[in-house]
Enzyme design. Structure first.
Site, PDB file in Angstrom:
ATOM      1  N   VAL A 129       0.845  -1.201   0.000  1.00  0.00           N
ATOM      2  CA  VAL A 129       0.000   0.000   0.000  1.00  0.00           C
ATOM      3  C   VAL A 129       0.880   1.250   0.000  1.00  0.00           C
ATOM      4  O   VAL A 129       2.107   1.155  -0.024  1.00  0.00           O
ATOM      5  CB  VAL A 129      -0.980   0.005   1.205  1.00  0.00           C
ATOM      6  CG1 VAL A 129      -1.897  -1.217   1.154  1.00  0.00           C
ATOM      7  CG2 VAL A 129      -0.240   0.061   2.533  1.00  0.00           C
TER       8      VAL A 129
ATOM      9  N   GLU B 173       3.146   4.569   0.757  1.00  0.00           N
ATOM     10  CA  GLU B 173       4.237   4.799   1.716  1.00  0.00           C
ATOM     11  C   GLU B 173       3.771   5.790   2.785  1.00  0.00           C
ATOM     12  O   GLU B 173       4.221   6.939   2.823  1.00  0.00           O
ATOM     13  CB  GLU B 173       5.468   5.350   0.981  1.00  0.00           C
ATOM     14  CG  GLU B 173       6.229   4.327   0.179  1.00  0.00           C
ATOM     15  CD  GLU B 173       6.970   3.313   1.037  1.00  0.00           C
ATOM     16  OE1 GLU B 173       8.099   3.572   1.452  1.00  0.00           O
ATOM     17  OE2 GLU B 173       6.396   2.240   1.304  1.00  0.00           O
TER      18      GLU B 173
ATOM     19  N   LYS C 204      -0.500   2.047   6.361  1.00  0.00           N
ATOM     20  CA  LYS C 204       0.080   0.721   6.607  1.00  0.00           C
ATOM     21  C   LYS C 204      -0.431   0.142   7.931  1.00  0.00           C
ATOM     22  O   LYS C 204      -0.788  -1.037   8.013  1.00  0.00           O
ATOM     23  CB  LYS C 204       1.613   0.796   6.587  1.00  0.00           C
ATOM     24  CG  LYS C 204       2.181   1.016   5.171  1.00  0.00           C
ATOM     25  CD  LYS C 204       3.693   1.006   5.143  1.00  0.00           C
ATOM     26  CE  LYS C 204       4.254   1.369   3.779  1.00  0.00           C
ATOM     27  NZ  LYS C 204       4.012   0.385   2.732  1.00  0.00           N
TER      28      LYS C 204
ATOM     29  N   HIS D   3      11.447  -5.886  -0.470  1.00  0.00           N
ATOM     30  CA  HIS D   3      11.418  -4.665  -1.289  1.00  0.00           C
ATOM     31  C   HIS D   3      11.715  -4.992  -2.751  1.00  0.00           C
ATOM     32  O   HIS D   3      12.818  -5.396  -3.092  1.00  0.00           O
ATOM     33  CB  HIS D   3      12.444  -3.665  -0.727  1.00  0.00           C
ATOM     34  CG  HIS D   3      12.602  -2.442  -1.571  1.00  0.00           C
ATOM     35  ND1 HIS D   3      13.806  -1.789  -1.720  1.00  0.00           N
ATOM     36  CD2 HIS D   3      11.705  -1.751  -2.328  1.00  0.00           C
ATOM     37  CE1 HIS D   3      13.638  -0.749  -2.535  1.00  0.00           C
ATOM     38  NE2 HIS D   3      12.389  -0.702  -2.912  1.00  0.00           N
TER      39      HIS D   3
ATOM     40  N   ASN E  27      18.268   2.109  -1.666  1.00  0.00           N
ATOM     41  CA  ASN E  27      17.787   3.491  -1.732  1.00  0.00           C
ATOM     42  C   ASN E  27      18.740   4.481  -1.074  1.00  0.00           C
ATOM     43  O   ASN E  27      18.827   5.635  -1.485  1.00  0.00           O
ATOM     44  CB  ASN E  27      16.380   3.599  -1.128  1.00  0.00           C
ATOM     45  CG  ASN E  27      15.317   3.219  -2.149  1.00  0.00           C
ATOM     46  OD1 ASN E  27      15.582   3.182  -3.341  1.00  0.00           O
ATOM     47  ND2 ASN E  27      14.121   2.909  -1.696  1.00  0.00           N
TER      48      ASN E  27
END
Length: 737
Positions: free
Chosen positions: A414, A416, A421, A464, A514
């Protein structure tokens, strides 16, 4: 002589059948034993007057997967030892002699005076495919899955057993260059059209067809050994040749920026070799191969993109004491673009998938996205309608959380947003079956803090995915502080099932990938604010080896999402946690100019409608720059280096922070996850091959000039003082399975 890897049988017609079957391996590879035995087989069959011809095939599903690259790595180790003990000449001679063994064995087959036929029963790659090219005739068994090719370029090498000489003597130069420089595998139909295969027959008739060609008087002479042989594209110094090679050089530069010595060597091998008789040409190929084998690019790429990736795919990080998990059905909560794509790759891997969203219409949209992906593949001929039906038959869509009762693994995808969440977790937990593992596909929010909303934190983990999920091969598995071994084993088994490469990292904001890629994007922003022309920023990044420039990548990620992450980080950690100048730039682009990136067709670039030209940098970008530097005064090498150094120093910080606990994962993860210059072998290999001391000196230089983002962590300073490498200080453990 009794053979270990081969079986030799001779029939009543005097035709020898050599069957390749390495014990204990799923595929045949060209290893040390195969080299010794094949050499003996060639000598024996040549000397035996009773043998009229030879057929070579495989007892396995595939013919041969290519050379055992760990053997080449071992050769390099021996070279390094000889260099120290006996000097340059002895070391080079050893490497030259050893690296051309297969080339000489294949040439002995080709000039044996007896017809050799390759009976290709399945996949034949690299040195395995080169073996077939040295045979006088090639017959393949009908199989839509069979692929033939020379993928060596993908690991920093090139075909060194005759491939660069035989391919351009069989096919047109342009096709030959494509095959050698791209390393893509061919279907049998394509290979036959290029004359790389002579015949395709039903699998049951393979050996008979091969033997029949010999019995029918098949010639034991290669075309290039016959008098009057003409090259398919004409001589190098002909009209065709001059159209090919100068243009080829330009394309090579455009595609590689001269970062890949193996690609340059292929160009030279073909150009020089086609002007020589075959034996001299093969010698030229061997010399270039020896040179490339000694290059740091080949060493780095073999280690990361072959050996390390293979070990990670085999479960190097899987807890050995946890029995194999049997995942049959998964749920993906959040059927947006990312969630639907995760559902699609899971169904493609053979799992039952249920897509869950807030209402039936949203869930159905997610399923429709999966349908559009598979329809696209069918249209391009990459999938059959029957396969599409089977995949879609495994995907259902619903708004009812009760279906979670049957699921072994649940992946949340869903928005960020912590609140969204948390609501999702509260709703899902009521329906989870005993033993189910729950995973979040968050890209930045720390897993440990998300797990606080979960009753059994030992069963909560991060999985991820990278976008686009269908193409990106990496999956980052994130361990929260309380994540247990069963959750880790389940996540790894799941990633293996869907055919992707996992890296396991410990929790931190941005995890590994990231954290590094954000440094890359931020460095582009820094250069932009310094006044470097935008086109120069993009070109310097690509020249450094990155697949796309940082401004283009910002657009792909979405500028509004980047701003959202900045604001969330600022909210959680305070104003000093982000660069306020970068935030100001993003606010200008997103909130004042309404430029969100590719998603709304305007960001750093303008995006035309599909089919109406290429994207181009927004002409008004210069107005957003506080100053403008003269491009002629800028050091391009420094710009290139900044992009790589800023990512590599962040990767070193992730090791110091214990986010990365296995150096292989930093290297493989950086190449597969965000395209860090593959020729370097990855972020940590980039440091190792440069030398830690040199790298730290470079960091100090850039820290003084550009700021603290280049400051090396204490770990790196310590390693530089002792002249240590990452792979020396943190030697990886070998695969568990």
């Amino acid at each position: 002589m009794a053979f270990k890897n081969f079986k030799l049988e001779t029939d009543a017609d005097g035709i020898a059948l050599i069957t390749w079957d390495i014990p204990g391996r799923s595929m045949n590879v060209l290893d040390e034993t195969s080299a010794i035995e094949l050499e003996t087989l060639v000598k024996d069959t040549t000397a035996d007057a009773a043998i009229k011809g030879v057929v070579v095939t495989s007892a396995k599903e595939a013919f041969c997967a290519g050379a055992d690259l760990s053997m080449l790595e071992g050769m390099n180790r021996t070279y390094a030892e000889l260099l120290k003990s006996k000097g340059d000449e002895a070391a080079n001679q050893m490497l030259f002699d050893n690296s051309r063994r297969f080339s000489q064995i294949y040439r002995a087959m080709e000039t044996s005076g007896k017809p050799w036929v390759a009976a290709i029963n399945g996949l034949a790659l690299g040195g395995g495919f080169e073996l077939t090219l040295a045979c006088h005739h090639r017959v393949a068994a009908e199989n839509p899955k069979t692929r033939l090719g020379l993928p060596e370029i993908k690991v920093g090498l090139f075909p060194g057993a005759g491939g660069t000489q035989r391919v351009p003597r069989i096919v047109q130069p342009q096709d030959a260059m494509n095959l050698l420089l791209k390393g893509e595998a061919l279907t049998l139909d394509k290979a036959k059209a290029l004359k790389l295969v002579d015949a395709i027959v039903p699998a049951a008739d393979l050996i008979k067809a091969a033997k029949d060609w010999i019995k029918g008087g098949g010639k034991a002479v290669a075309p290039w050994d016959e008098k009057g042989f003409k090259l398919p594209g004409g001589p190098v110094f002909s009209k065709n040749g001059m159209m090919m090679f100068p243009a080829g050089n330009a394309i090579y530069r455009r595609e590689t920026y001269d970062n890949y010595p193996a690609a340059r060597a292929i160009m030279s091998c073909v150009y020089e070799g086609l002007q020589l008789p075959i034996d001299a040409a093969l010698r030229v190929e061997s010399r270039y191969f020896t040179k490339i084998l000694r290059s740091k690019e080949a060493a780095a790429m073999i280690r990361s993109l072959f050996l390390s990736m293979q070990e990670l795919n085999k479960g190097a990080r899987r807890p050995a004491e946890v029995p194999a998990t049997k995942i049959k059905k998964i749920a993906v909560i959040g059927a947006g673009f990312m969630g639907a794509s995760v559902g699609y790759v899971s169904a493609r891997g053979g799992l039952e998938v249920v897509l869950i969203d807030r209402d039936q219409e949203s869930a159905d949209k997610g399923r429709a996205h999966a349908q559009s992906v598979i329809d696209g593949l069918v249209k391009k001929g990459r999938a059959k309608p029957g396969e599409a039906e089977a995949i879609m038959g495994r995907i259902t869509a619903t708004a009812d959380y009760a279906v979670l009762r049957d699921c072994d693994l649940v992946i949340e995808a869903v928005f960020e947003d912590r609140k969204v969440k948390a609501e999702t977790y509260a709703k899902a937990q009521a329906y989870l079956k005993d033993g189910a593992i729950f995973a979040s596909n968050t890209s930045t929010l720390p897993i440990t803090s998300l797990a606080e909303e979960f009753k059994d934190q030992g069963r909560f983990i991060g999985i991820h995915f990278f976008s686009p999920v269908e193409k990106m091969m990496l999956v980052e598995i994130i361990m929260g502080k309380a994540t247990g071994d069963v959750a880790l084993a389940t996540a790894l088994d799941y990633v293996r099932t869907i055919g992707k490469t996992p890296i396991v990292v410990n929790d931190s904001r941005g995890f590994f990938a990231n954290r590094c890629v954000m440094r890359y994007i931020a460095e582009g922003n820094e250069m932009f604010l310094e006044g470097v022309p935008p086109a120069m920023i993009e070109n310097a990044a690509k020249m450094a080896g990155m697949p796309v420039g940082p401004l283009s990548l910002s657009d792909e990620v979405a500028l509004d999402l980047g701003l959202k992450i900045m604001k969330a980080t600022e909210h959680d950690l305070g104003p000093n946690a982000i660069n306020q100048d970068h935030k100001k730039l993003m606010v200008e682009l997103v909130e004042k100019q309404g430029r969100f990136g590719r998603k709304n067709a305007k960001g750093f670039y303008d995006y035309p409608e599909k089919g109406k030209g290429q994207k181009s940098l927004w002409p008004d970008l210069a107005k957003l720059q506080p100053k403008h530097l003269d491009p002629d005064t800028l050091d391009v090498e420094e710009l290139k280096q900044r992009f790589l150094v800023v990512q590599a120093v962040e990767a070193a910080r992730t090791v110091e922070d214990h986010v990365i606990t296995d150096v292989r994962e930093a290297d493989v993860g950086s190449i597969l996850g965000f395209g860090f210059a593959p020729f370097t072998g990855g972020t940590l290999s980039y440091i190792d091959f440069m030398g830690t001391k040199t790298f730290v000196e470079l960091c100090h230089k850039y820290t003084a000039k550009y700021g603290s983002r280049f400051t090396p962590p204490k770990l790196l300073e310590e390693m530089a003082a002792k002249n240590e490498t990452f792979y020396g200080r943190f030697p990886p453990k070998k695969a568990a399975a």
